[in-house]
Design a protein around this motif. Structure first.
Motif, PDB file in Angstrom:
ATOM      1  N   LYS A 323       1.029  -1.495  -0.163  1.00  0.00           N
ATOM      2  CA  LYS A 323      -0.063  -0.116  -0.047  1.00  0.00           C
ATOM      3  C   LYS A 323       0.709   1.103   0.120  1.00  0.00           C
ATOM      4  CE  LYS A 323      -3.829   1.982   2.629  1.00  0.00           C
ATOM      5  NZ  LYS A 323      -4.924   1.773   3.687  1.00  0.00           N
ATOM      6  N   ASN A 324       2.011   1.229   0.746  1.00  0.00           N
ATOM      7  CA  ASN A 324       2.915   2.248   0.915  1.00  0.00           C
ATOM      8  C   ASN A 324       4.227   1.671   0.365  1.00  0.00           C
ATOM      9  OD1 ASN A 324       4.839   4.244   1.470  1.00  0.00           O
ATOM     10  ND2 ASN A 324       3.191   5.082   2.945  1.00  0.00           N
ATOM     11  N   ARG A 325       4.654   1.580  -0.752  1.00  0.00           N
ATOM     12  CA  ARG A 325       5.993   1.244  -1.276  1.00  0.00           C
ATOM     13  C   ARG A 325       7.257   1.614  -0.583  1.00  0.00           C
ATOM     14  NH1 ARG A 325       7.860  -3.359  -3.311  1.00  0.00           N
ATOM     15  NH2 ARG A 325       6.043  -3.402  -4.728  1.00  0.00           N
ATOM     16  N   GLU A 326       7.204   2.942  -0.262  1.00  0.00           N
ATOM     17  CA  GLU A 326       8.382   3.687   0.421  1.00  0.00           C
ATOM     18  C   GLU A 326       8.493   3.020   1.910  1.00  0.00           C
ATOM     19  OE1 GLU A 326      10.139   8.097   1.680  1.00  0.00           O
ATOM     20  OE2 GLU A 326       8.264   7.815   0.468  1.00  0.00           O
ATOM     21  N   GLU A 327       7.381   2.896   2.329  1.00  0.00           N
ATOM     22  CA  GLU A 327       7.374   2.299   3.986  1.00  0.00           C
ATOM     23  C   GLU A 327       7.871   0.830   3.807  1.00  0.00           C
ATOM     24  OE1 GLU A 327       6.992   3.883   7.038  1.00  0.00           O
ATOM     25  OE2 GLU A 327       7.398   5.679   5.758  1.00  0.00           O
ATOM     26  N   TRP A 328       7.052   0.325   2.772  1.00  0.00           N
ATOM     27  CA  TRP A 328       7.508  -1.271   2.736  1.00  0.00           C
ATOM     28  C   TRP A 328       9.060  -1.487   2.453  1.00  0.00           C
ATOM     29  CZ3 TRP A 328       3.801  -4.832   3.309  1.00  0.00           C
ATOM     30  CH2 TRP A 328       4.174  -6.167   3.316  1.00  0.00           C
ATOM     31  N   ASP A 329       9.662  -0.742   1.780  1.00  0.00           N
ATOM     32  CA  ASP A 329      11.070  -0.739   1.521  1.00  0.00           C
ATOM     33  C   ASP A 329      11.649  -0.370   2.611  1.00  0.00           C
ATOM     34  OD1 ASP A 329      10.625  -1.458  -1.204  1.00  0.00           O
ATOM     35  OD2 ASP A 329      10.841   0.504  -2.180  1.00  0.00           O
ATOM     36  N   LYS A 330      11.212   0.402   3.538  1.00  0.00           N
ATOM     37  CA  LYS A 330      12.178   0.498   4.795  1.00  0.00           C
ATOM     38  C   LYS A 330      11.518  -0.683   5.876  1.00  0.00           C
ATOM     39  CE  LYS A 330      11.781   5.540   4.417  1.00  0.00           C
ATOM     40  NZ  LYS A 330      11.420   6.778   5.036  1.00  0.00           N
ATOM     41  N   GLN A 331      10.975  -1.843   5.491  1.00  0.00           N
ATOM     42  CA  GLN A 331      10.610  -2.722   6.084  1.00  0.00           C
ATOM     43  C   GLN A 331       9.750  -2.343   7.313  1.00  0.00           C
ATOM     44  OE1 GLN A 331      14.097  -5.089   7.661  1.00  0.00           O
ATOM     45  NE2 GLN A 331      14.488  -5.517   5.459  1.00  0.00           N
ATOM     46  N   ASN A 332       8.986  -1.258   6.949  1.00  0.00           N
ATOM     47  CA  ASN A 332       7.840  -0.847   7.987  1.00  0.00           C
ATOM     48  C   ASN A 332       6.674  -1.407   7.262  1.00  0.00           C
ATOM     49  OD1 ASN A 332       5.942   0.366   9.659  1.00  0.00           O
ATOM     50  ND2 ASN A 332       6.321   2.370   9.207  1.00  0.00           N
ATOM     51  N   TRP A 333       6.285  -2.552   7.645  1.00  0.00           N
ATOM     52  CA  TRP A 333       5.133  -3.450   6.719  1.00  0.00           C
ATOM     53  C   TRP A 333       3.831  -3.089   7.326  1.00  0.00           C
ATOM     54  CZ3 TRP A 333       9.657  -6.769   8.399  1.00  0.00           C
ATOM     55  CH2 TRP A 333      10.414  -6.809   7.281  1.00  0.00           C
ATOM     56  N   THR A 334       3.602  -2.377   8.415  1.00  0.00           N
ATOM     57  CA  THR A 334       2.181  -2.416   9.116  1.00  0.00           C
ATOM     58  C   THR A 334       1.243  -1.546   8.121  1.00  0.00           C
ATOM     59  OG1 THR A 334       3.016  -0.241  10.246  1.00  0.00           O
ATOM     60  CG2 THR A 334       3.086  -2.148  11.436  1.00  0.00           C
ATOM     61  N   SER A 335       1.719  -0.996   7.358  1.00  0.00           N
ATOM     62  CA  SER A 335       0.800  -0.394   6.230  1.00  0.00           C
ATOM     63  C   SER A 335      -0.135  -1.455   5.352  1.00  0.00           C
ATOM     64  CB  SER A 335       1.330   0.701   5.364  1.00  0.00           C
ATOM     65  OG  SER A 335       2.435   0.289   4.628  1.00  0.00           O
ATOM     66  N   GLY A 336       0.528  -2.545   5.268  1.00  0.00           N
ATOM     67  CA  GLY A 336       0.102  -3.623   4.579  1.00  0.00           C
ATOM     68  C   GLY A 336      -0.199  -3.472   3.058  1.00  0.00           C
ATOM     69  N   CYS A 337      -1.018  -4.385   2.331  1.00  0.00           N
ATOM     70  CA  CYS A 337      -1.021  -4.417   1.149  1.00  0.00           C
ATOM     71  C   CYS A 337      -2.390  -4.261   0.517  1.00  0.00           C
ATOM     72  CB  CYS A 337      -0.527  -5.622   0.638  1.00  0.00           C
ATOM     73  SG  CYS A 337       1.016  -6.374   1.558  1.00  0.00           S
TER      74      CYS A 337
END
Length: 834
Positions: A323-337
């Motif tokens: 859902k948030n590629r930038e946060e996902w790449d930082k391994q902050n995965w709580t934003s989900g998909c």
């Protein structure tokens, strides 16, 4: 004269009786705190204690580490095992506190100023009361006349869940019991974490961080919490039960197998559930029930899947993207998909255009809806409701479905359920085409299939006739680069002639298995699947079919035929024949109705089938089978992959060693060999084989030692985590051996004083078999003599292998093994010898 003296004595006793009564009362007041009760006429002052009748529990004053504050609590054996605290939020600042029964008949804790700092706080107690510390650790306030319980500590738990304690939640009143953590290890005040029974339609245990979920057990299926796979393999998590009452109350409790064992589950100030266990009042272990980031609720966000064995551990489900590629790449995965493409039913089109992807061995998401329909109806109902995003089915629960976001999905290496995720048509191979294209494709495909089938039938019939006339079978294999497995049957050819092996016709084998119908599938291994079949003469067989897609297995196939065709022993599985036609390669074995040993041994619901006598019979049978391979057969054979999943059980639960795909034949003068191709299963490999590629009879002896410890303990060598202070079953057994607590290793299912001596002998033998140096391990001939008490004085075992290196070896694995309870579970791992 004598009568006069006797009269004087009696008169003295009558006169002194009131004095004796007063004296005894005073002594009771002084020393009565050592008993298991407190009455209205007495009090317990710091540092006095009240002790349960069996001496296991004490009520008294204590100070946690790093503080002088005083608290009143109940502990098991020592003050380091506090299970309940009264004045959690109002500590005493000195040692002037007392525990007594107040004027209103409540149990109270008073400070030095006689102020109440804690009370059982029950209103309208009509008669005198007494306090008793029971043998369960429950502190109860009783009506002195009726013995009825007025109040009990089990109904107001602190941070610890005890055997026979009941934690309840009510669907109607929303009232629930909670176990609450300490604020920190030095402060018993109520912390931020609590645990309770929730989601009462499909009950789960939750740990809460204040009002937010922190961890959940997954649904209860009548035997285990399916989100806690260690319940399938860990004896210390047995004994749980969940009950549902007519008034909407759902409760959880657990019991112990016998009085020799005791265990508590405490909620730590960090929010982790910790299981502590004792045997014969000596502590034998402390284990964290969950410990990885994947255990944290929703760690990967909505539609994310967490796998602790992958890097990174969080991934979006198929058909979804961050859902948030930038946060996902930082391994902050709580934003989900989020879903890449909307479902067909969401576009107001026919819902049948959508499909499901199967996610195996999963912790199913939170917020399951339950219904009692069949698995087929479960799928259909989900497909017909656009809001349904996933479904799963468990025989003990029924149909579970989900609406909206899927959160807290975890992938396991074993256990869990198959979760079916709803997907848009484009996510499936080829997508969905228009009806006209589908019709044309089906017609053309049917015509081509019929044509090919006809010519294939003609060719197969002719080839089968030639094959059946042949006195022997000639297999051709292609030699490839020495570092790779053999991948085909063409190219440079090396002929391997196998005599005395019956050759079966493919068509007959296909017919016997109902054309390899899934209903006939017994299991799946590293090189293919195993099916149950029935020949024309009524004989049941197990058909091991090499997968055409596998790049592995041809060499193992030929090796297995070569080796096992020459072996005849009651404890070795019997090869009935083979089949090779076109690209098909199959082995036909005698049928084993009771599957493999691991099917029973590591399943809490099934392991009771294996009492000690049956287990010892299996141990002895496997020993004789190995001795035959090593010494008594016309070939000297090293199995190289001995483990419970490769031990099959016949109708009488007699063991038969199977799967000789890794086996090696030794020449008459050979004692040891070296290979650059190390195969087998980590956890069962000897150190010299895993690290240097050296194998011998002692390699099998090491595997046998691991197997022996597993069958005695009922636990897998790989079932231990670092939190258990042991890297493997071997390390745990060695720790208990050194501490003189080796009886704690015994599976509670088989623990019996009549069997202890024989079981301990087996443990001793197992430890001798897993020693670091091959030369220090006994031969199988010696092992059999030890088992049969022909050898009485055993040497003391040395430290087992892999206690320090177990994690390193697992890190070197080129792939993770996924064993199944099947007739031919095969795990192969390649490692370059060093």
């Amino acid at each position: 004269m004598i009568h006069w003296q006797l009269a004087q004595v009696m008169r003295f006793i009558r006169n002194m009786l009131p004095v004796f009564v007063i004296l005894l009362s005073n002594l009771y007041m002084i020393f009565g705190a050592g008993l298991d009760t407190i009455t209205v006429s007495q009090l317990m002052s710091d540092p006095e204690t009240v002790t349960s009748n069996d001496g296991a529990f004490k009520l008294g004053f204590f100070s946690p580490a790093n503080t002088t504050n005083r608290y009143v609590g109940v502990w098991y054996l020592t003050e380091s095992n506090v299970i309940w605290v009264a004045n959690r939020d109002r500590p005493l600042e000195d040692s002037s506190g007392v525990v007594t029964i107040s004027n209103d008949r409540n149990l109270v804790v008073l400070n030095g100023k006689k102020q109440v700092v804690w009370s059982s706080n029950v209103s309208n107690i009509e008669s005198n009361s007494t306090v008793q510390l029971q043998n369960t650790g429950n502190l109860v306030l009783l009506d002195s006349l009726t013995g009825k319980t007025i109040w009990e500590s089990f109904k107001e738990p602190s941070d610890t869940f005890l055997p026979n304690m009941i934690i309840s939640s009510n669907q109607v009143t929303r009232k629930k019991d909670r176990v609450t953590s300490w604020k920190n290890p030095s402060d018993p005040a109520v912390g931020i974490f609590s645990t309770s029974l929730d989601r009462l339609n499909v009950p789960e245990v939750f740990v809460w961080n204040q009002t937010q979920p922190y961890w959940r057990s997954g649904p209860w299926n009548g035997q285990v919490f399916i989100g806690l796979p260690r319940m399938y393999t860990s004896a210390y998590l047995n004994g749980f039960s969940v009950a549902r009452e007519d008034d909407g109350t759902v409760s959880i409790a657990y019991s112990l197998p016998n009085h020799s064992f005791f265990g508590t589950i405490a909620l730590s100030s960090e929010g982790r559930l910790v299981y502590s266990s004792w045997m014969n009042r000596r502590q034998v272990g402390k284990r964290v029930i969950y410990y990885s980031n994947c255990d944290i609720y929703g760690f990967c966000g909505a539609y994310g899947s967490c796998d602790p064995d992958k890097v990174p551990i969080c991934r979006c489900l198929r058909g979804f993207e961050p859902k948030n590629r930038e946060e996902w790449d930082k391994q902050n995965w709580t934003s989900g998909c989020v879903r890449k493409e909307t479902l067909r039913c969401e576009r107001s089109e026919a819902s049948t255009g959508d499909g499901f992807e199967k996610l195996q061995m999963s912790k199913v998401p939170d917020f399951a809806l339950q219904s009692s329909v069949s698995v087929d109806t479960c799928r259909t109902e989900c497909l017909n409701k656009c809001s349904c995003t996933a479904y799963a089915y468990d025989a003990g629960i029924g149909c579970m479905s989900w609406r909206g976001e899927l959160i807290d999905i975890v992938r396991f290496s074993s256990g869990g359920l198959d979760l079916y995720i709803r997907q848009a048509p484009s996510e499936f191979k080829g997508g969905r085409n228009m009806t006209s294209i589908i019709v044309v494709t089906v017609i053309v495909g049917a015509f081509l299939f019929a044509t090919c089938a006809y010519f294939l039938w003609r060719w197969t019939s002719k080839r089968s006739a030639r094959t059946e006339r042949s006195p022997s079978l000639v297999l051709s294999i292609r030699e490839t680069h020495p570092e790779n497995r053999i991948a085909g049957l063409s190219g440079e050819l090396e002929q391997v002639k196998i005599q005395d092996v019956p050759v079966f016709n493919f068509e007959n084998i296909a017919t016997s298995t109902n054309h390899f119908n899934l209903a006939n599938k017994l299991g799946e291994g590293g090189f293919g699947s195993v099916y149950e079949g029935e020949l024309k003469n009524g004989q049941k067989v197990a058909v091991k079919r090499l997968s055409r897609a596998s790049r592995q297995g041809t060499e193992e196939f030929i090796n297995e035929v070569t080796v096992i065709s020459k072996l005849q022993h009651r404890n070795l599985v019997r090869l009935l024949g083979c089949c090779i036609e076109g690209g098909e390669r199959m082995l036909i074995f005698e049928y084993m109705p009771n599957k493999s040993l691991d099917f029973y041994l590591f399943d809490p619901a099934k392991k009771s089938v294996l009492d000690w006598q049956k287990r010892f019979n299996i141990i002895e049978g496997v020993s004789r089978g190995l001795l035959y391979l090593h010494r008594d057969s016309r070939l000297r054979i090293i199995h190289r992959d001995l483990k419970p999943s490769n031990i099959l059980l016949d109708a009488a639960l007699n063991p038969k060693i199977s799967d000789f795909g890794m086996a090696k034949i030794f020449g008459g003068s050979e004692d040891e060999a070296n290979t650059r191709r190390v195969v087998g299963t980590y956890g069962y490999m000897s150190p010299e084989y895993a690290m240097q590629g050296l194998f011998s009879e002692k390699s099998d002896v090491f595997s046998y030692g691991v197997f022996l410890l597993e069958i005695v303990s009922g636990r897998k060598n790989s079932s231990f985590g670092n939190q258990e202070e042991s890297l493997s079953l071997l390390g745990y057994a060695w720790k208990l051996w050194n501490e003189g607590e080796i009886e704690s290793l015994i599976d509670p299912e088989i623990f019996n004083q009549e069997n202890v001596e024989q079981i301990l002998r087996c443990i001793h033998i197992g430890l001798l078999c897993v020693q670091e140096l091959a030369k220090e391990r006994p031969t199988m001939a010696t092992v059999l003599s030890m088992l049969n008490s022909e050898i009485v004085n055993f040497p003391p075992p040395r430290q087992p292998a892999f206690i320090q290196r177990h994690t390193e070896l697992q890190g070197e694995s080129s792939h993770r093994s996924h064993e199944s309870n099947s007739i031919n579970s095969v795990t192969v791992t390649n490692v370059d010898g060093r």
